[in-house]
Motif scaffolding. Structure first.
Motif, short mmCIF file in Angstrom:
data_model
loop_
_atom_site.label_atom_id
_atom_site.label_comp_id
_atom_site.label_asym_id
_atom_site.label_seq_id
_atom_site.Cartn_x
_atom_site.Cartn_y
_atom_site.Cartn_z
N LYS A 145 -3.64 -3.34 -9.61
CA LYS A 145 -4.85 -2.93 -10.33
C LYS A 145 -4.78 -3.38 -11.79
N PHE B 148 -5.59 -7.07 -12.17
CA PHE B 148 -7.03 -7.34 -12.11
C PHE B 148 -7.71 -6.97 -13.43
N VAL B 149 -7.24 -5.89 -14.08
CA VAL B 149 -7.82 -5.51 -15.37
C VAL B 149 -7.54 -6.58 -16.42
N ILE C 265 1.00 -1.17 -5.97
CA ILE C 265 -0.46 -1.20 -5.89
C ILE C 265 -1.07 -0.89 -7.25
N GLN C 266 -0.42 -0.04 -8.04
CA GLN C 266 -0.90 0.22 -9.40
C GLN C 266 -0.75 -1.02 -10.28
N ARG D 101 0.83 -1.20 0.00
CA ARG D 101 0.00 0.00 0.00
C ARG D 101 0.87 1.25 0.00
#
Length: 275
Positions: free
Chosen positions: A42, A45-46, A38-39, A33
């Protein structure tokens, strides 16, 4: 009997298995975090979402599905290369045993660090006659006053607090509001006291400090630009000409850690009942 006991053991085993995985996942999220990792998470997940939607059972986009699968297959190697520092830090924490431990800094240590930062900053500004208005939130929420200023949301340090009040800078005029161990906002507007018994020699900062102490339980520190004196207000009372020792005692007597959710390490400050 045997079948029932066997099913119960299976349920317990599944529950423990899921709990361990969720805990490890939670610790990994806490570890990355605030970092660039953290990017990346993301983005993963995309990619997984596109791969799932393009599968034969849903949209049947064969080319897109094949490309996404190649990205997934070779992407993990790229992750290991690009984020080697984060992975090394996680393995180091695992080796030290701190990966599964709580934050080592206790609430008392954090409070002492915050008090030291505030006192050092006030002494620095007092010697140079730099005006300052610092409000410390306790139990009464100060969201309405935070919204009148410029968001900072930074960790409380002596350097940051002092720099905000340097004359002729955009944030020096107004109050800084501190919550927990962070600076929430600067250049905030506080209500002025209408008490007719306040000395006429006191300026706007002192009246604002008195005003906020009359409507909240906040502790507010004022550094006078004219005299360099340090004052403090609480519960509608003004304590003037505080030296370093008195200021430290005032802060320690009226602020103490209050654990809200130990699992998350959240806490706030509340005044002692005898303060």
């Amino acid at each position: 009997m045997f079948d029932g006991g066997f099913e119960l053991l299976d349920l317990l085993r599944i529950g423990v298995d899921i709990a361990i995985l969720w805990y490890v996942f939670y610790k990994l999220i806490m570890l990355i975090r605030g970092t660039k990792a953290i990017q990346l998470l993301k983005g993963i997940f995309v990619v997984l979402g596109i791969w799932f939607l393009s599968s034969e059972s849903i949209l049947d986009l064969q080319t897109v599905n094949w490309v996404m699968w190649q990205v997934i297959m070779w992407g993990f190697l790229g992750i290991i290369i690009l984020f080697q520092p984060e992975l090394r830090r996680a393995l180091e924490q695992l080796g030290r045993g701190s990966f599964f431990s709580r934050n080592t800094a206790s609430e008392e240590e954090i409070l002492n660090q915050s008090i030291n930062a505030i006192v050092k900053s006030c002494n620095y500004m007092a010697k140079r006659r730099i005006g300052a208005l610092i409000t410390i939130e306790r139990e009464t929420p100060m969201g309405d006053y935070v919204e009148t200023g410029i968001p900072i949301n930074g960790r409380l340090t002596n350097e940051l607090l002092t720099n905000i009040f340097i004359p002729n800078t955009p944030l020096h005029d107004g109050a800084v509001i501190i919550k927990k161990d962070g600076i929430q906002a600067a250049a905030c507007y506080l209500p002025l006291s209408e008490n007719p018994f306040i000395s006429k020699e006191l300026g706007t900062r002192h009246r604002a400090a008195m005003g906020i102490s009359e409507v909240t339980d906040a502790l507010t520190i004022v550094v006078s630009e004219e005299t360099g004196q340090i004052s403090c207000t609480k519960n509608g009372e003004l304590h003037r000409d505080l030296d370093q020792e008195k200021l430290v005692k005032m802060l320690k007597d009226n602020l103490e850690p209050k654990i809200i959710a130990p699992a998350k390490g959240n806490w706030s400050w509340r005044g002692k009942k005898n303060g």
